[in-house]
Design an enzyme around this catalytic site. Structure first.
Site, PDB file in Angstrom:
ATOM      1  N   GLU A  20       1.380  -1.239   0.229  1.00 30.86           N
ATOM      2  CA  GLU A  20      -0.236   0.000   0.084  1.00 30.86           C
ATOM      3  C   GLU A  20       0.549   1.223   0.331  1.00 30.86           C
ATOM      4  OE1 GLU A  20      -1.852  -0.814   4.117  1.00 30.86           O
ATOM      5  OE2 GLU A  20      -0.851   1.070   4.722  1.00 30.86           O
ATOM      6  N   ARG A  65       0.588  10.177   3.645  1.00 26.67           N
ATOM      7  CA  ARG A  65       1.047  10.762   4.098  1.00 26.67           C
ATOM      8  C   ARG A  65       2.035  11.762   4.563  1.00 26.67           C
ATOM      9  NH1 ARG A  65       2.710   6.946   8.949  1.00 26.67           N
ATOM     10  NH2 ARG A  65       0.737   5.550   8.437  1.00 26.67           N
ATOM     11  N   THR A  76      -3.640   4.776   4.814  1.00 22.16           N
ATOM     12  CA  THR A  76      -3.908   6.790   5.620  1.00 22.16           C
ATOM     13  C   THR A  76      -4.834   6.632   4.545  1.00 22.16           C
ATOM     14  OG1 THR A  76      -0.677   6.171   6.298  1.00 22.16           O
ATOM     15  CG2 THR A  76      -3.065   7.776   6.575  1.00 22.16           C
ATOM     16  N   LYS A  95      -8.040  -3.593   9.710  1.00 22.49           N
ATOM     17  CA  LYS A  95      -6.742  -3.340  10.188  1.00 22.49           C
ATOM     18  C   LYS A  95      -7.159  -3.496  11.800  1.00 22.49           C
ATOM     19  CE  LYS A  95      -3.467   0.261   9.260  1.00 22.49           C
ATOM     20  NZ  LYS A  95      -2.547   0.701   8.330  1.00 22.49           N
TER      21      LYS A  95
HETATM   22  C1  3PG Z   1       0.373   2.069   8.786  1.00 27.91           C
HETATM   23  O1  3PG Z   1      -0.137   3.113   8.192  1.00 27.91           O
HETATM   24  O2  3PG Z   1       0.143   1.259   8.474  1.00 27.91           O
HETATM   25  C2  3PG Z   1       1.495   1.878   9.572  1.00 27.91           C
HETATM   26  O3  3PG Z   1       2.648   3.392   9.564  1.00 27.91           O
HETATM   27  C3  3PG Z   1       2.616   1.097   9.213  1.00 27.91           C
HETATM   28  O4  3PG Z   1       3.670   0.797  10.475  1.00 27.91           O
HETATM   29  P1  3PG Z   1       4.671   0.741  10.758  1.00 27.91           P
HETATM   30  O5  3PG Z   1       5.831   1.932   9.616  1.00 27.91           O
HETATM   31  O6  3PG Z   1       4.722   1.087  12.625  1.00 27.91           O
HETATM   32  O7  3PG Z   1       5.524  -0.393  10.589  1.00 27.91           O
END
Ligand code: 3PG
Length: 324
Positions: free
Chosen positions: A40, A44, A71, A131
């Site tokens: 994905e 961000r 996100t 999730k």
């Molecule tokens: C997400 O949105 O799934 C997370 O930011 C991923 O988490 P991680 O960066 O701790 O792997």
């Protein structure tokens, strides 16, 4: 295969944080070279149109991969993601407006949950794959195991704080459809254009999710009497014997077969968290299941493979998989 089947078969979703299309394409090439097939791209950055562009370019460059948007914290982002060709939508929280938009447009949505009340709301919308975020901070595998009690129909995508070291304790769980995280494609590695390291970490991640370990070495004997002789010989080394219908175990590392079956010399038993995922991983290397050796557990509709032989031997030793 449906999008969900592809995700479950891979067992791993890589999470990429970039709004730069060219960078995204290179990073995804590195992930794919390491064996990752589902990913994905996260919204961000404030530059949401650039992120959408990155999703669209990656979809075009890698039509065989399963590419989603992460996100997705509101309906506007969901719209952008769907337009860009995202095959699934992931959100950190449970946003009814985003979920309803995706459902109306028949787009797969995996909303984030962190507690039973959100799971109940998901159930009322007929969502069965959620999730679980932020997984480590919420109690990790112990919490997921506990949620499996009241919600056996729900499968989770744990994300947040997963690493090559702890990922196996998640992928071992029956109610984890796939794990997800950014540890193999961290922002700094992408900024440094360290594609080789992303590929190495990706391959390591794929193996960590499968969790292959040695189970035992099977040695074929021509008949039960020769086998009994072998058992007493291994007994000299202090290995405790235990009889089964077809064999004798000497310790847990040796299985002496009463008769020669499968494999000229014997077999190698290998454990994995998921035989289904292991078979998909091994297929391109020319290993296929021997279905009439399969053993299953569970209800017919959700039964899981516990044991199966592969059709390719290693120097006279056939190979079987066993669920860890
Ligand atoms: C997400 O949105 O799934 C997370 O930011 C991923 O988490 P991680 O960066 O701790 O792997």
């Amino acid at each position: 295969m449906t999008c969900i089947e592809k995700i479950e078969t891979a067992g791993l979703i890589a999470v990429l944080d970039t709004a730069d299309a060219a960078e995204a394409v290179q990073a995804v090439k590195a992930l794919s070279d390491g064996g990752i097939s589902c990913l994905e791209i996260m919204f961000r950055s404030a530059e949401i149109d650039r992120t959408a562009q990155a999703i669209s370019e990656v979809r075009k460059a890698f039509p065989d991969l399963t590419v989603g948007a992460g996100t997705v914290i509101n309906k506007t982002l969901a719209e952008k993601a769907v337009k860009a060709g995202a095959q699934f939508i992931v959100s950190p929280g449970f946003n009814e407006e985003t979920i309803d938009y995706c459902m109306v447009h028949a787009v797969q949505i995996f909303p984030g949950v962190s507690a039973p009340s959100e799971i109940e709301r998901a159930l009322s919308k007929n969502l069965a794959l959620l999730k679980f975020f932020p997984a480590e901070a919420l109690g990790g595998p112990a919490m997921l195991k506990a949620l499996g009690g009241p919600f056996p129909q729900i499968k989770f995508l744990p994300s947040g704080g997963l690493t090559a070291e702890n990922v196996g304790s998640y992928s071992a769980l029956d109610n984890v459809a796939a794990v997800s995280g950014s540890w193999m494609v961290q922002k700094q590695l992408v900024a440094d254009k360290n594609w080789a390291e992303i590929t190495r970490l990706s391959h390591e991640a794929v193996l960590a999710v499968l969790g292959f370990t040695f189970a035992h070495l099977g040695i074929n004997y021509s008949d039960p009497a020769a086998c009994a002789q072998g058992v007493s010989e291994l007994g000299l080394f202090g290995f405790k014997s235990r009889e089964t219908e077809a064999s004798w175990f000497c310790g847990e590392s040796f299985e002496l077969m009463k008769n020669s079956i499968l494999g000229k010399n014997g077999h190698i038993g290998i454990m994995t968290y998921s035989i289904e995922r292991a078979l998909a991983y091994l297929e391109p290397y020319g290993y296929h299941p021997v279905w009439d050796t399969a053993k299953w557990t569970g209800e017919p509709q959700k039964s899981m493979l516990q044991f199966i032989y592969l059709d390719k031997a290693l120097n006279g030793f056939s190979v079987h998989l066993k669920r860890r």
